[in-house]
Design a protein around this motif. Structure first.
Motif, PDB file in Angstrom:
ATOM      1  N   ALA A 172       0.931  -1.300  -0.030  1.00 37.48           N
ATOM      2  CA  ALA A 172       0.075   0.119  -0.120  1.00 37.48           C
ATOM      3  C   ALA A 172       0.795   1.244   0.050  1.00 37.48           C
ATOM      4  N   SER A 173       1.826   1.086   0.902  1.00 40.72           N
ATOM      5  CA  SER A 173       2.940   2.321   0.671  1.00 40.72           C
ATOM      6  C   SER A 173       3.384   2.660  -0.682  1.00 40.72           C
ATOM      7  N   ARG A 174       3.982   1.629  -1.155  1.00 42.75           N
ATOM      8  CA  ARG A 174       4.284   1.708  -2.649  1.00 42.75           C
ATOM      9  C   ARG A 174       3.447   2.171  -3.700  1.00 42.75           C
ATOM     10  N   GLY A 175       2.277   1.888  -3.263  1.00 46.83           N
ATOM     11  CA  GLY A 175       1.192   2.391  -4.389  1.00 46.83           C
ATOM     12  C   GLY A 175       0.758   3.906  -4.186  1.00 46.83           C
ATOM     13  N   SER A 176       0.922   4.271  -2.867  1.00 43.88           N
ATOM     14  CA  SER A 176       0.693   5.704  -2.690  1.00 43.88           C
ATOM     15  C   SER A 176       1.860   6.581  -3.269  1.00 43.88           C
ATOM     16  N   LYS A 177       2.844   6.025  -3.042  1.00 45.24           N
ATOM     17  CA  LYS A 177       4.005   6.862  -3.472  1.00 45.24           C
ATOM     18  C   LYS A 177       4.033   6.870  -5.102  1.00 45.24           C
ATOM     19  N   THR A 178       3.854   5.959  -5.870  1.00 45.96           N
ATOM     20  CA  THR A 178       3.496   5.896  -7.248  1.00 45.96           C
ATOM     21  C   THR A 178       2.520   6.874  -7.558  1.00 45.96           C
ATOM     22  N   LYS A 179       1.223   7.019  -6.890  1.00 43.08           N
ATOM     23  CA  LYS A 179       0.349   7.795  -7.239  1.00 43.08           C
ATOM     24  C   LYS A 179       0.919   9.257  -7.159  1.00 43.08           C
ATOM     25  N   ARG A 180       1.712   9.544  -6.041  1.00 48.71           N
ATOM     26  CA  ARG A 180       2.169  11.060  -5.761  1.00 48.71           C
ATOM     27  C   ARG A 180       2.948  11.441  -6.817  1.00 48.71           C
ATOM     28  N   ALA A 181       4.075  10.337  -7.206  1.00 45.48           N
ATOM     29  CA  ALA A 181       5.069  10.683  -8.327  1.00 45.48           C
ATOM     30  C   ALA A 181       4.382  10.848  -9.589  1.00 45.48           C
ATOM     31  N   LEU A 182       3.232  10.079  -9.857  1.00 47.17           N
ATOM     32  CA  LEU A 182       2.304  10.559 -10.991  1.00 47.17           C
ATOM     33  C   LEU A 182       1.799  11.920 -11.221  1.00 47.17           C
ATOM     34  N   SER A 183       1.341  12.068  -9.960  1.00 42.47           N
ATOM     35  CA  SER A 183       0.565  13.299  -9.865  1.00 42.47           C
ATOM     36  C   SER A 183       1.599  14.572 -10.125  1.00 42.47           C
ATOM     37  N   SER A 184       3.006  14.413  -9.471  1.00 45.88           N
ATOM     38  CA  SER A 184       3.920  15.439  -9.631  1.00 45.88           C
ATOM     39  C   SER A 184       4.226  15.529 -10.808  1.00 45.88           C
ATOM     40  N   THR A 185       4.614  14.278 -11.650  1.00 46.08           N
ATOM     41  CA  THR A 185       5.076  14.554 -13.134  1.00 46.08           C
ATOM     42  C   THR A 185       4.038  15.189 -13.841  1.00 46.08           C
ATOM     43  N   GLU A 186       2.742  15.024 -13.838  1.00 46.90           N
ATOM     44  CA  GLU A 186       1.575  15.525 -14.562  1.00 46.90           C
ATOM     45  C   GLU A 186       1.871  17.314 -14.169  1.00 46.90           C
ATOM     46  N   SER A 187       1.803  17.445 -12.867  1.00 44.07           N
ATOM     47  CA  SER A 187       2.230  18.798 -12.700  1.00 44.07           C
ATOM     48  C   SER A 187       3.239  19.402 -13.149  1.00 44.07           C
ATOM     49  N   ASP A 188       4.457  18.862 -13.278  1.00 45.13           N
ATOM     50  CA  ASP A 188       5.534  19.366 -13.635  1.00 45.13           C
ATOM     51  C   ASP A 188       5.548  19.590 -15.284  1.00 45.13           C
ATOM     52  N   SER A 189       4.888  18.529 -16.118  1.00 46.26           N
ATOM     53  CA  SER A 189       4.663  18.663 -17.302  1.00 46.26           C
ATOM     54  C   SER A 189       3.494  20.105 -17.646  1.00 46.26           C
ATOM     55  N   THR A 190       2.564  20.172 -16.919  1.00 45.14           N
ATOM     56  CA  THR A 190       1.832  21.372 -16.860  1.00 45.14           C
ATOM     57  C   THR A 190       2.649  22.561 -17.077  1.00 45.14           C
ATOM     58  N   ASP A 191       3.476  22.480 -15.687  1.00 44.24           N
ATOM     59  CA  ASP A 191       4.048  23.859 -15.488  1.00 44.24           C
ATOM     60  C   ASP A 191       5.245  24.125 -16.794  1.00 44.24           C
ATOM     61  N   THR A 192       5.710  22.854 -17.440  1.00 40.91           N
ATOM     62  CA  THR A 192       6.996  23.093 -18.427  1.00 40.91           C
ATOM     63  C   THR A 192       6.137  23.659 -19.741  1.00 40.91           C
ATOM     64  N   ASP A 193       4.739  23.165 -19.879  1.00 40.80           N
ATOM     65  CA  ASP A 193       4.012  23.511 -21.218  1.00 40.80           C
ATOM     66  C   ASP A 193       3.784  25.076 -20.995  1.00 40.80           C
ATOM     67  N   ASN A 194       3.594  25.407 -19.959  1.00 39.74           N
ATOM     68  CA  ASN A 194       3.318  26.933 -19.710  1.00 39.74           C
ATOM     69  C   ASN A 194       4.588  27.830 -19.720  1.00 39.74           C
ATOM     70  N   ILE A 195       5.729  27.332 -19.296  1.00 39.78           N
ATOM     71  CA  ILE A 195       6.996  27.928 -19.436  1.00 39.78           C
ATOM     72  C   ILE A 195       7.340  27.950 -21.209  1.00 39.78           C
ATOM     73  N   HIS A 196       7.233  26.937 -21.592  1.00 43.58           N
ATOM     74  CA  HIS A 196       7.620  26.832 -23.253  1.00 43.58           C
ATOM     75  C   HIS A 196       6.619  27.741 -23.851  1.00 43.58           C
ATOM     76  N   THR A 197       5.433  27.724 -23.396  1.00 43.81           N
ATOM     77  CA  THR A 197       4.368  28.597 -24.238  1.00 43.81           C
ATOM     78  C   THR A 197       4.931  30.349 -24.001  1.00 43.81           C
ATOM     79  N   ARG A 198       5.175  30.524 -22.649  1.00 41.33           N
ATOM     80  CA  ARG A 198       5.734  32.050 -22.551  1.00 41.33           C
ATOM     81  C   ARG A 198       6.908  32.344 -23.283  1.00 41.33           C
TER      82      ARG A 198
END
Length: 294
Positions: free
Chosen positions: A49-75
């Motif tokens: 269960a601990s590994r599963g929660s860490k994986t979810k957090r990592a995926l969520s962080s990656t999606e957030s970073d990807s969104t931020d990167t897209d915004n930076i590239h657009t600017r």
């Protein structure tokens, strides 16, 4: 019976759902806790269960970073487009407004570059490189003739760039040869200066004295004399930079444990005063090292 070490009821329900226990919600906490311990290896379920929660957090962080990167590239793209638009009104050579007298060079790929004619003519006549300063594509005789016509109409009173290309080819070739030769001499002399510093920092006094007096000083004096003979102003500029290099930066000056650095700097100053004239270095070196009995 609930203990301090047992997980909460909500955590036990999650583990029971993961272990596929039927009707786990109807079971008392103590029974559910004991069943998970005895039949399903509670610690293994907790680790999974601990590994599963860490994986979810990592995926969520990656999606957030990807969104931020897209915004930076657009600017960044917007800024780049704005910068390109602003650069259309500035001379690429002097980085000043183009002014009235403008020459437009159409490159083979269809792109256009605009230059202030006065700065472009000065660039071509000074460098002897009759090429586009940005793309390094050569100007044809037709291009140079057009530049001359614009300069003549603007009454800039500049020499003809087309005539300079045709009549002064050897002059520019000789000038470029001297420039390249001076750069080569400066690099060779810089290596000697670096070796002097290495000797001052790492060698014992006796070895340092002999190496400086018998090898580095005469080699430096010969190279510096050649630079002075070709371009005295360039030689002075090089000498200042070498002296600063030997002293080191103000916040971390070179450690002169045996006092050799001051002798080297004095030797360079004497050569600078005498402009590297032949035969000068040997008396200077002997004077600098006479306290060592060399």
């Amino acid at each position: 019976m609930q203990t301090r070490s047992s997980p909460s009821l909500a955590a036990l329900h999650r583990l029971a759902r993961q272990a596929s226990i039927p009707d786990y919600k109807s079971l008392p906490k103590s029974v559910l806790y004991r069943r998970l311990q005895e039949q399903f290896d509670l610690e293994r379920l907790q680790r999974a269960a601990s590994r599963g929660s860490k994986t979810k957090r990592a995926l969520s962080s990656t999606e957030s970073d990807s969104t931020d990167t897209d915004n930076i590239h657009t600017r960044s793209k917007k800024k780049s487009r704005k910068k390109l638009k602003d650069n259309e009104h500035f001379d690429p050579i002097m980085r000043e407004p183009l002014g009235k007298n403008v020459y437009t060079f159409i490159r083979p790929n269809g792109t256009c570059a605009q230059f202030n004619v006065e700065s472009l003519v000065d660039y071509l006549l000074c460098t002897g490189d009759f090429i586009d300063p940005e793309s390094r594509l050569p100007f044809s005789d037709k291009d140079l003739m057009e530049i001359d016509n614009i300069a003549q109409k603007a009454d800039l009173k500049k020499s003809s760039v087309l005539a300079a290309k045709r009549d002064s080819a050897q002059l520019y070739a000789d000038r470029n040869f001297v420039r390249d030769a001076l750069q080569g001499l400066e690099r060779c002399t810089g290596e000697v200066v670096a070796e002097m510093l290495n000797i001052v920092e790492e060698c014992d006094p006796e070895e340092a004295e002999m190496r400086l007096l018998m090898r580095e000083f005469p080699m430096f004096a010969d190279l510096y004399r050649q630079i002075c003979a070709a371009d005295a102003t360039f030689a002075k500029q090089c000498m200042r930079s070498w002296q600063l290099y030997l002293r080191g930066p103000p916040n971390r000056p070179v450690i002169d444990e045996y006092g050799l650095l001051q002798d080297v700097l004095q030797f360079l100053r004497c050569l600078e005063i005498h402009e590297g004239q032949p035969g000068v270095w040997n008396p200077i070196a002997q004077q600098q090292f006479q306290q060592f009995g060399v």
